[in-house]
Scaffold this active site. Structure first.
Site, mmCIF file in Angstrom:
data_model
loop_
_atom_site.group_PDB
_atom_site.id
_atom_site.type_symbol
_atom_site.label_atom_id
_atom_site.label_comp_id
_atom_site.label_asym_id
_atom_site.label_seq_id
_atom_site.Cartn_x
_atom_site.Cartn_y
_atom_site.Cartn_z
ATOM 1 N N ASP A 113 0.890 -1.303 0.020
ATOM 2 C CA ASP A 113 0.152 -0.042 0.055
ATOM 3 C C ASP A 113 0.974 1.235 -0.093
ATOM 4 O OD1 ASP A 113 -1.934 2.112 0.234
ATOM 5 O OD2 ASP A 113 -3.049 0.811 1.967
ATOM 6 N N ASP A 313 -1.726 5.719 -6.535
ATOM 7 C CA ASP A 313 -2.182 4.659 -5.476
ATOM 8 C C ASP A 313 -2.226 3.254 -5.878
ATOM 9 O OD1 ASP A 313 -3.030 4.034 -2.868
ATOM 10 O OD2 ASP A 313 -5.049 3.686 -3.939
#
Length: 461
Positions: A113, A313
């Protein structure tokens, strides 16, 4: 008997055409880890029953909706994020890597992440965690950190336990909340061992957004992997994400400056003080076909005061643009497709039931343009009867100022995060030819070994 390479060409192309099964138990090498999609044959998180294409897409959309609300809340500095209603969210990340934690090592598949800092791991006795947890009693190098430890000031909402000897903290992630003890242990990534790595040892979770076997934070905060391994990896990493429709392929996470691509285009990385761990880039325009779309500058401009702008992202699947930007791009896409019967599927509002010829789309950043291949631009139903533009409008019920370049649009590229030089690099890859090259290398090695063996036999005779 001499073994020849050419008769193996047919086998070679057959393997490439059908995909390589990832070696689930193979060891990661050097400072490079294999990256698996959650639906990979190597993943324990894939659905027990195969989902239909429509169910799969809708489920990813629902998960994206929660993540976008979460990311927007980070910029808005809000602590509570509502869970998207109407569909159960899969309790799994999008991409996972193998990490070995503790002494002796215990293997966990942790979510990768880029928009979060601290690592956390489900530990023995955790309430609400999955069945796979880190057994702290079986690690001789595990320790908890006290309230006086400097790291305790770097976690959100820190406090002390009843004894006053352990730093505990609480945070929200997606639509979930977690409570953890601040802890340390050795973590091994590929062949690199990181002693005294600080992470949250999960004690309790609620909701369905927490990665089942933990999270590896690749953001820029003080407890992120980059900060804790500054001397080892020099705050540099890159990844290549496997296509979620090519589940037999794995990608890679390459840590450190060694082995990074030399031929690569760069754009500056920005830091937003409202959320310094997020990777902001300067999106200056989008071209559909030959036309630069007329997007209001305020819709994509970086603004450190409001938190507006564009981030890269790894955890969001489909790119989201704030409504004025998305509508402008969508309308130009529709105009160039020239098919009247536009339908919708969940959050996708530009779908077609007939074959289409899609225009190219180019994301224009300061210093570089990235033209998306068709695989990064469109999603197709299994039967090929539905084709959708793989983008959507950002949710407007929390803080609609954030554009997110998601992982589907990053697939087939190597994305390089060079934090010391404040730049992000993008290199287009042809995964099939890379795979072909790997297979050729393996076959050549096998042929050479076979020829050496045959020479030894000849000499023996």
């Amino acid at each position: 008997m001499k073994i020849h390479l050419f008769p193996l060409v047919f086998v070679l192309f057959t393997v490439v055409a059908h995909g390589l099964s990832p070696q689930c138990e193979s060891h990661d090498r050097g400072s490079t880890l294999q990256v698996f999609h959650i639906y990979s044959p190597c993943s324990p998180f894939r659905p027990s029953k195969p989902l239909s294409w429509e169910e799969d897409v809708l489920q990813m959309q629902a998960k994206d909706q929660v993540r976008l609300q979460y990311l927007s809340s980070l910029v808005a500095k809000k602590s509570v994020v509502p869970i998207a209603s109407g569909r159960q969210i899969v309790q799994s990340p999008t991409y996972i890597v193998r990490a070995n934690v503790g002494t002796p090592p215990q293997t966990l598949l942790m979510a990768m992440d880029t928009s979060n800092d601290a690592a956390w791991i489900p530990c023995t006795g955790c309430i609400g965690c999955s069945s796979t947890v880190f057994d702290i009693a079986n690690s001789t190098t595990f320790q908890t950190l006290g309230c006086q430890a400097p790291q305790c000031k770097q976690v959100p909402n820190p406090s002390c336990d009843a004894t006053g000897n352990t730093c505990i903290f609480n945070l929200t992630y997606g639509g979930s909340t977690v409570a953890a003890n601040l802890s340390q242990d050795t973590i091994t990534l590929a062949t690199d061992s990181v002693p005294s790595y600080t992470f949250g040892c999960l004690q309790k979770t609620t909701g369905n957004s927490v990665p089942p076997q933990g999270l590896l934070g690749l953001g820029r905060g003080p407890l992120s992997l980059l900060s804790q391994t500054q001397d080892l990896y020099q705050s540099t990493f890159s990844y290549c994400l496997p296509n979620f429709r090519s589940l037999n392929f794995s990608g890679s996470l390459r840590l450190g400056p060694v082995g990074q691509p030399l031929k690569i285009k760069y754009t500056p990385l920005f830091k937003n003080p409202r959320r310094p761990s997020l990777y902001f880039v300067n999106l200056i325009g989008i071209r559909v076909g030959s036309k630069v779309v007329d997007i209001p500058p305020s819709a994509i401009a970086f603004n450190s005061t409001t938190g507006a702008g564009t981030i890269i992202d790894s955890g969001t699947v489909f790119t989201r643009l704030v409504e004025p930007a998305y509508v402008a791009v969508r309308d130009e896409f529709r105009r160039r497709v020239k098919v009247a019967n536009v339908t919708s599927l969940g959050g996708f509002d530009t779908c077609y039931n007939v074959p289409i010829v899609a225009p190219t789309m180019t994301l224009m950043f300061t210093g570089m343009n990235v033209t998306l291949p068709q695989d990064n631009l469109l999603i197709h139903s299994t039967a090929g009867s539905i084709t959708c533009l793989a983008m959507a409008s950002a949710p407007d019920n929390v803080n609609s100022v954030l554009n997110v370049i998601a992982n589907m649009q990053q697939q087939n590229h190597r994305i390089l995060f060079d934090v010391p030089n404040s730049r992000l690099g993008v290199a287009l890859l042809n995964l099939q030819w890379i795979t072909l090259g790997i297979v050729v290398k393996l076959l050549v090695e096998e042929v050479n070994l076979g020829n050496k063996a045959s020479k030894k036999e000849d000499m023996a005779i």
